[in-house]
Design an enzyme around this catalytic site. Structure first.
Site, PDB file in Angstrom:
ATOM      1  N   THR A  94      13.628 -10.520   2.674  1.00  0.00           N
ATOM      2  CA  THR A  94      13.539  -9.198   2.053  1.00  0.00           C
ATOM      3  C   THR A  94      14.404  -9.080   0.810  1.00  0.00           C
ATOM      4  OG1 THR A  94      15.316  -8.338   3.455  1.00  0.00           O
ATOM      5  CG2 THR A  94      13.051  -8.111   4.281  1.00  0.00           C
ATOM      6  N   LYS A  95      15.277 -10.073   0.566  1.00  0.00           N
ATOM      7  CA  LYS A  95      16.153 -10.082  -0.605  1.00  0.00           C
ATOM      8  C   LYS A  95      16.141 -11.469  -1.237  1.00  0.00           C
ATOM      9  CE  LYS A  95      19.303  -6.524   1.132  1.00  0.00           C
ATOM     10  NZ  LYS A  95      20.707  -6.205   1.498  1.00  0.00           N
ATOM     11  N   HIS A 107       0.834  -1.199   0.000  1.00  0.00           N
ATOM     12  CA  HIS A 107       0.000   0.000   0.000  1.00  0.00           C
ATOM     13  C   HIS A 107       0.869   1.250   0.000  1.00  0.00           C
ATOM     14  CE1 HIS A 107      -3.914  -1.914   0.714  1.00  0.00           C
ATOM     15  NE2 HIS A 107      -3.243  -2.799   1.430  1.00  0.00           N
ATOM     16  N   LYS A 126      24.067 -21.280   4.428  1.00  0.00           N
ATOM     17  CA  LYS A 126      24.681 -22.453   3.807  1.00  0.00           C
ATOM     18  C   LYS A 126      24.506 -22.376   2.303  1.00  0.00           C
ATOM     19  CE  LYS A 126      24.258 -26.221   7.208  1.00  0.00           C
ATOM     20  NZ  LYS A 126      23.614 -27.551   7.430  1.00  0.00           N
TER      21      LYS A 126
END
Length: 204
Positions: free
Chosen positions: A174-175, A122, A192
């Site tokens: 987030t990535k 939003h 890992k």
């Protein structure tokens, strides 16, 4: 100009069409849309299963695919209102998952319980307008083949989780997560990675 383009170009006509298809202030299709439009637009593959207590709020103006031998478990919420939701073959969407498009899930993917993936955000920048009235943005979420995502994971808009990657329970992604790696934490980081030369998983 096509009929769809004409509707999109006219705000009043667009709102009228949306009101006909969805109850006011709800992001779910009306019964007539479920019965008479969606079956012709969306694909449910051979032996694909949507459990009884899931809420599949899909509209005909975006795509929804549940491919062969895949399952959506109970208490899930699936919404394609702002983008396609595409689920590949032999994938399992665990109990109480939330998928808000645009989201693409590959083949042989395992999603555990209580995972949230939302390709929608939003707008909030204009402080004179309530957030729910501001324009939304969308970015594709992609989970590639054979990935495994643990319970209570959040995947934000725009992220790609690579082939055969693992995301540990409770992570916030987030990535992008590279293929053949394990990510954990908030925000999630790769801990890992598979070494094809040695044939082993190594800590990073």
């Amino acid at each position: 100009m096509s009929l769809v383009e004409k509707i999109k170009a006219n705000p009043k006509l667009k709102q009228f069409v949306l009101d006909c298809m969805m109850p006011k202030n709800q992001a779910r299709p009306r019964l007539w849309v479920k019965l008479f439009l969606n079956p012709f637009k969306h694909k449910k593959g051979k032996n694909a299963r949507i459990c009884k207590f899931s809420r599949v709020d899909v509209m005909p103006f975006n795509n929804f695919v549940l491919d062969d031998n895949s399952t959506i478990e109970d208490f899930c919420t699936i919404n394609n209102g702002v983008g396609d939701v595409l689920i590949g073959k032999r994938s399992r969407i665990g109990m109480s998952n939330v998928l808000i498009g645009p989201v693409t899930i590959g083949n042989d993917v395992i999603l555990a319980q209580n995972i949230v993936m939302s390709g929608l955000n939003h707008g909030y920048e204009d402080i004179t307008i309530p957030i729910y009235k501001q324009p939304v943005t969308k970015k594709q979420i992609t989970v590639e083949d054979q990935a495994w995502i643990g319970a209570n994971v959040v995947v934000v808009a725009g992220v790609t989780i690579g082939k055969h990657a693992v995301v540990a329970a409770g992570s916030v992604v987030t990535k992008d997560v590279p293929p053949f790696s394990v990510a954990a934490g908030n925000p999630a980081k790769v801990i890992k990675q598979y070494n094809p030369e040695k044939g082993v998983w190594e800590r990073v």
